[in-house]
Design a protein around this motif. Structure first.
Motif, PDB file in Angstrom:
ATOM      1  N   GLU A  34       0.853  -1.193   0.000  1.00 30.87           N
ATOM      2  CA  GLU A  34       0.000   0.000   0.000  1.00 30.87           C
ATOM      3  C   GLU A  34       0.886   1.239   0.000  1.00 30.87           C
ATOM      4  O   GLU A  34       1.895   1.280   0.711  1.00 30.87           O
ATOM      5  CB  GLU A  34      -0.878  -0.005   1.258  1.00 30.87           C
ATOM      6  CG  GLU A  34      -1.897   1.100   1.333  1.00 30.87           C
ATOM      7  CD  GLU A  34      -3.136   0.813   0.474  1.00 30.87           C
ATOM      8  OE1 GLU A  34      -3.105   1.138  -0.729  1.00 30.87           O
ATOM      9  OE2 GLU A  34      -4.112   0.253   1.011  1.00 30.87           O
ATOM     10  N   ASP A  35       0.514   2.221  -0.764  1.00 31.36           N
ATOM     11  CA  ASP A  35       1.270   3.480  -0.781  1.00 31.36           C
ATOM     12  C   ASP A  35       0.840   4.329   0.426  1.00 31.36           C
ATOM     13  O   ASP A  35      -0.244   4.905   0.428  1.00 31.36           O
ATOM     14  CB  ASP A  35       0.999   4.221  -2.091  1.00 31.36           C
ATOM     15  CG  ASP A  35       1.933   5.419  -2.265  1.00 31.36           C
ATOM     16  OD1 ASP A  35       2.593   5.826  -1.272  1.00 31.36           O
ATOM     17  OD2 ASP A  35       2.010   5.937  -3.391  1.00 31.36           O
ATOM     18  N   LEU A  36       1.704   4.365   1.434  1.00 33.28           N
ATOM     19  CA  LEU A  36       1.386   5.116   2.648  1.00 33.28           C
ATOM     20  C   LEU A  36       2.072   6.481   2.661  1.00 33.28           C
ATOM     21  O   LEU A  36       2.266   7.076   3.724  1.00 33.28           O
ATOM     22  CB  LEU A  36       1.784   4.298   3.882  1.00 33.28           C
ATOM     23  CG  LEU A  36       1.018   2.977   4.042  1.00 33.28           C
ATOM     24  CD1 LEU A  36       1.516   2.218   5.266  1.00 33.28           C
ATOM     25  CD2 LEU A  36      -0.485   3.214   4.155  1.00 33.28           C
ATOM     26  N   GLY A  37       2.421   6.953   1.504  1.00 27.80           N
ATOM     27  CA  GLY A  37       3.037   8.285   1.429  1.00 27.80           C
ATOM     28  C   GLY A  37       4.520   8.233   1.719  1.00 27.80           C
ATOM     29  O   GLY A  37       5.333   8.573   0.847  1.00 27.80           O
ATOM     30  N   ILE A  38       4.891   7.765   2.895  1.00 29.62           N
ATOM     31  CA  ILE A  38       6.318   7.686   3.241  1.00 29.62           C
ATOM     32  C   ILE A  38       6.975   6.456   2.619  1.00 29.62           C
ATOM     33  O   ILE A  38       8.183   6.414   2.474  1.00 29.62           O
ATOM     34  CB  ILE A  38       6.538   7.658   4.770  1.00 29.62           C
ATOM     35  CG1 ILE A  38       5.674   6.574   5.425  1.00 29.62           C
ATOM     36  CG2 ILE A  38       6.254   9.021   5.367  1.00 29.62           C
ATOM     37  CD1 ILE A  38       6.027   6.305   6.863  1.00 29.62           C
ATOM     38  N   ALA A  39       6.183   5.442   2.299  1.00 31.77           N
ATOM     39  CA  ALA A  39       6.733   4.213   1.713  1.00 31.77           C
ATOM     40  C   ALA A  39       5.592   3.336   1.243  1.00 31.77           C
ATOM     41  O   ALA A  39       4.445   3.527   1.646  1.00 31.77           O
ATOM     42  CB  ALA A  39       7.562   3.449   2.751  1.00 31.77           C
ATOM     43  N   ASN A  40       5.898   2.380   0.403  1.00 31.90           N
ATOM     44  CA  ASN A  40       4.941   1.326   0.084  1.00 31.90           C
ATOM     45  C   ASN A  40       5.150   0.201   1.091  1.00 31.90           C
ATOM     46  O   ASN A  40       6.244  -0.337   1.193  1.00 31.90           O
ATOM     47  CB  ASN A  40       5.191   0.799  -1.332  1.00 31.90           C
ATOM     48  CG  ASN A  40       4.637   1.759  -2.375  1.00 31.90           C
ATOM     49  OD1 ASN A  40       3.492   2.169  -2.300  1.00 31.90           O
ATOM     50  ND2 ASN A  40       5.469   2.125  -3.351  1.00 31.90           N
ATOM     51  N   MET A  41       4.108  -0.141   1.815  1.00 31.74           N
ATOM     52  CA  MET A  41       4.259  -1.147   2.870  1.00 31.74           C
ATOM     53  C   MET A  41       3.093  -2.125   2.815  1.00 31.74           C
ATOM     54  O   MET A  41       1.997  -1.778   2.392  1.00 31.74           O
ATOM     55  CB  MET A  41       4.270  -0.468   4.249  1.00 31.74           C
ATOM     56  CG  MET A  41       5.394   0.531   4.430  1.00 31.74           C
ATOM     57  SD  MET A  41       5.392   1.251   6.081  1.00 31.74           S
ATOM     58  CE  MET A  41       6.151  -0.067   7.012  1.00 31.74           C
TER      59      MET A  41
HETATM   60  C1  LIG Z   1       4.672   3.135  -4.297  1.00 26.87           C
HETATM   61  O1  LIG Z   1       4.534   2.420  -5.483  1.00 26.87           O
HETATM   62  C2  LIG Z   1       3.918   3.133  -6.558  1.00 26.87           C
HETATM   63  C3  LIG Z   1       3.694   2.191  -7.708  1.00 26.87           C
HETATM   64  O2  LIG Z   1       4.855   1.469  -7.972  1.00 26.87           O
HETATM   65  C4  LIG Z   1       4.753   4.336  -6.905  1.00 26.87           C
HETATM   66  O3  LIG Z   1       4.152   5.096  -7.939  1.00 26.87           O
HETATM   67  C5  LIG Z   1       4.936   5.207  -5.667  1.00 26.87           C
HETATM   68  O4  LIG Z   1       5.790   6.282  -5.940  1.00 26.87           O
HETATM   69  C6  LIG Z   1       5.480   4.398  -4.519  1.00 26.87           C
HETATM   70  N1  LIG Z   1       5.484   5.237  -3.313  1.00 26.87           N
HETATM   71  C7  LIG Z   1       6.522   5.354  -2.510  1.00 26.87           C
HETATM   72  C8  LIG Z   1       6.374   6.261  -1.366  1.00 26.87           C
HETATM   73  O5  LIG Z   1       7.579   4.773  -2.705  1.00 26.87           O
END
Ligand SMILES: *[C@@H]1O[C@H](CO)[C@@H](O)[C@H](O)[C@H]1NC(C)=O
Length: 351
Positions: free
Chosen positions: A239-246
């Motif tokens: 999930e895109d939580l803003g600070i990271a995808n987690m």
């Molecule tokens: C999370 O993943 C999406 C899709 O790959 C990307 O567009 C986004 O920038 C990512 N977000 C972070 C915070 O890394």
């Protein structure tokens, strides 16, 4: 409310995420009062632990089918709530708390297909929460799912689970014609009114699938809330939580590490239990767009912010139609019914 959020498990879970939001919805009179009640009840738990032995709880015999005739076998109470184990085979255990906690037997075991009817006092009962536990030992402790703490609840060696449980919460109102209604814990000079307030939101996450059937005349609430397909396998893995995808998947800290719960984005950012979530406060800049405390986040900002684009919200809307997935969501968050309405809740096995 935020101060208590950091305490462990259900004792510290004020549902601040749920609580912060609907209180602003002025079209629901009394919502603020309800959540103040919840907050105060948390204070109650803290001071009660490890308090004196509770009075013997009123218990009604298990029913095979149909509602018990009112009033119940327990003097001054009647069956206004029942919970069924909808698993094909497995046992479930029911944990709960209430303002007068512990009011019912804790960790009540329900065999597959069994139903327990709860005797709710005619004078009303404030700030209850019921949640299912699965994969427990013979004493109903050390459960794989639902061991998230609270009064009378133990924590496993790894510590309590974050309280992301599927749950049913209610303040049961005072039955009309009752001479002395219970005091309203949020305003002790006042008595509980004749309205039930109940809540099934997913602002914290989910564990088991469930269904709620509202029995009786309650035009303001849906007759059925069907979340029986709310599978752990549908929990977002990135999930895109803003600070990271987690991942929002809560992993069993022992054994195979299987998924045993699904965090909401806010819960993932604010419940640090087991080292799987982060320890931000709901009003921090990292978490506030997902938790939506007001202030600083207005309802309009929340409903146009990143939370609505999350896979988590999409999953709840798909698998649990009409139910709150975040603060200020449309649909059923806090509902109200006349006191005496009956709530038939079925929990199913994890999917
Ligand atoms: C999370 O993943 C999406 C899709 O790959 C990307 O567009 C986004 O920038 C990512 N977000 C972070 C915070 O890394």
């Amino acid at each position: 409310m935020v101060d208590y959020q950091r305490l462990e498990g259900n004792a510290g879970d004020t549902s601040a995420t749920a609580a912060a939001a609907p209180a602003e919805r002025s079209w629901l009179p009394g919502v603020g009062v309800f959540f103040v009640v919840v907050g105060i009840s948390v204070l109650g738990f803290i001071s009660l632990q490890p308090g004196p032995a509770p009075p013997a709880p009123p218990v009604i015999a298990q029913e095979e089918s149909g509602w018990k005739a009112e009033p119940s076998a327990v003097k001054g109470a009647r069956g206004r709530q029942r919970i069924t184990n909808g698993c094909a085979e497995d046992d479930l255990w029911l944990a709960h708390f209430a303002f007068q906690t512990p009011y019912f037997p804790q960790d009540l075991k329900l065999k597959s297909g069994a139903t327990h009817e709860f005797a709710i006092p005619d004078v009303g009962l404030a700030s209850t929460r019921f949640w299912p536990k699965w994969g427990c030992d013979v004493t109903g402790a050390n459960c794989k799912i639902g061991q998230s703490g609270g009064p009378g609840e133990s924590c496993p060696a790894a510590g309590c689970a974050p309280p992301v449980d599927s749950k049913f919460e209610a303040t049961f109102g005072c039955m009309p014609g009752t001479a002395e209604c219970a005091h309203n814990p949020s305003a002790p000079a006042e008595r509980l009114g004749s309205t039930d307030w109940w809540d099934i939101s997913h602002v914290d996450g989910w564990t088991l699938p469930y269904k709620v059937e509202v029995v009786g005349d309650c035009p303001m609430a849906p007759k059925t809330i069907d979340c029986s397909r709310l599978a752990l396998s549908s929990c977002p893995g990135a999930e895109d939580l803003g600070i990271a995808n987690m991942t929002l998947r809560l992993r069993d800290p022992v054994g195979s590490g299987e998924t045993i719960g699904c965090y909401s984005p806010c819960a993932k950012l604010t419940y640090s239990h087991w080292g799987q979530g982060l320890g931000f406060t709901p009003d921090s800049k990292e978490a506030r767009d997902f938790c939506c405390p007001t202030p600083p986040i207005s309802p309009a900002q929340c409903s146009s912010g990143p939370i609505i684009r999350t896979q988590f919200v999409a999953a709840v809307h798909l698998l649990c139609p009409g139910v709150y997935a975040y603060a200020y969501d449309d649909g059923t968050g806090l509902a109200q019914c006349p006191a005496g309405t009956r709530y038939d809740v079925t929990f199913y096995c994890p999917q």
